[in-house]
Write an enzyme that holds these catalytic residues in place. Structure first.
Site, PDB file in Angstrom:
ATOM      1  CB  SER A  71      -0.986   0.000   1.170  1.00 31.56           C
ATOM      2  OG  SER A  71      -0.319   0.193   2.392  1.00 31.56           O
ATOM      3  CG  MET A 123       8.489  -7.957   5.654  1.00 31.84           C
ATOM      4  SD  MET A 123       8.457  -6.670   6.915  1.00 31.84           S
ATOM      5  CE  MET A 123       8.456  -7.704   8.366  1.00 31.84           C
ATOM      6  CG  HIS A 164       9.613   1.707  11.939  1.00 33.01           C
ATOM      7  ND1 HIS A 164       9.754   0.347  11.793  1.00 33.01           N
ATOM      8  CD2 HIS A 164       9.373   1.928  13.257  1.00 33.01           C
ATOM      9  CE1 HIS A 164       9.628  -0.230  12.983  1.00 33.01           C
ATOM     10  NE2 HIS A 164       9.400   0.705  13.879  1.00 33.01           N
ATOM     11  CD  GLU A 201      26.209   0.802   7.534  1.00 30.39           C
ATOM     12  OE1 GLU A 201      25.743   1.838   8.072  1.00 30.39           O
ATOM     13  OE2 GLU A 201      26.911   0.821   6.509  1.00 30.39           O
TER      14      GLU A 201
HETATM   15  C1  GRF Z   1       3.967  -0.491   6.833  1.00 32.23           C
HETATM   16  O1  GRF Z   1       3.309  -0.412   8.064  1.00 32.23           O
HETATM   17  C2  GRF Z   1       5.376   0.053   6.940  1.00 32.23           C
HETATM   18  O2  GRF Z   1       5.499   1.089   7.856  1.00 32.23           O
HETATM   19  C3  GRF Z   1       6.145  -1.148   7.422  1.00 32.23           C
HETATM   20  O3  GRF Z   1       5.553  -2.245   6.773  1.00 32.23           O
HETATM   21  C4  GRF Z   1       4.208  -1.940   6.420  1.00 32.23           C
HETATM   22  C5  GRF Z   1       4.092  -2.146   4.955  1.00 32.23           C
HETATM   23  O4  GRF Z   1       2.777  -2.011   4.482  1.00 32.23           O
HETATM   24  N1  GRF Z   1       7.555  -0.986   7.159  1.00 32.23           N
HETATM   25  P1  GRF Z   1       2.513  -1.916   2.917  1.00 32.23           P
HETATM   26  O5  GRF Z   1       3.125  -3.179   2.296  1.00 32.23           O
HETATM   27  O6  GRF Z   1       3.148  -0.673   2.413  1.00 32.23           O
HETATM   28  O7  GRF Z   1       1.020  -1.903   2.766  1.00 32.23           O
END
Ligand code: GRF
Length: 188
Positions: free
Chosen positions: A19, A95, A114, A147
């Protein structure tokens, strides 16, 4: 005659829903927005964001984490980034922790979003961390990637009040809504 704005070419790294990726793509479709989303890189072939990116006709490169190890992934990525003349990388729900070597090659050119008001609640499940501490607010933050996890220089952040009846879903939804606003702003 007006000079045409030269847009910065960006790549977005995703692993899931996509998203934030979508909000960046939509913003970049505006002539006046200074960035162009040139390629999406996913380390998950099943990511919802992969189909989403295709709907917007943005090229997608998939290096699935089940088929490639981290160093192979990064070698392939680096090639794609050079091929597409990428100048800036946006992590959006990506991730995977990037290696020091990769971050060094792209120093000051990788940003991330984040779901907390950093430096509070770094790492996974940031929304849950905020609820469990009974914090009065949390938020979202766009920052440079270095890092250390979620510790690079902050570009933009927004606070969000935690209300009494919040649960993980309601709070996460409110944070996400704000993320979609601040990520394009920060990139700009
Ligand atoms: C978001 O909450 C972002 O802050 C975190 O992971 C989530 C990703 O959501 N790093 P999306 O895939 O952008 O919908």
């Amino acid at each position: 005659m007006h000079n045409k704005l030269k847009k910065i070419r960006i790549a977005i790294f995703i692993s899931g829903r996509g998203s934030n990726m979508e909000s960046l793509i939509k913003s970049s479709e505006n002539k006046k927005f200074p960035a162009l989303v040139s390629v999406i890189i996913s380390n998950n072939e099943l990511a919802n964001g992969v189909q989403l990116a295709k709907n917007y006709n943005v090229p997608v490169k998939i290096f699935d984490k089940k088929k490639f190890n981290k160093s192979q992934f990064e070698v392939f990525c680096h090639k794609v980034l050079l091929n597409y003349k990428i100048e800036m990388i946006c992590l959006a729900g990506f991730m995977q922790i990037l290696s020091k070597n990769f971050i060094g090659k792209w120093r000051n050119r990788i940003i991330n979003i984040h779901p907390s008001y950093l430096p509070d609640n770094k790492g996974l499940n940031a929304q849950k961390q905020a609820l469990e501490k009974k914090a009065s607010f949390t938020g979202c933050t766009v920052h440079f990637v270095n890092e250390e996890i979620d510790a690079g220089e902050i570009i933009l952040q927004e606070k969000i009040k935690i209300i009494h009846r919040d649960n993980l879903q309601t709070l996460s939804n409110r944070i996400l809504e704000k993320e979609h606003v601040i990520y394009p702003k920060a990139l700009k």
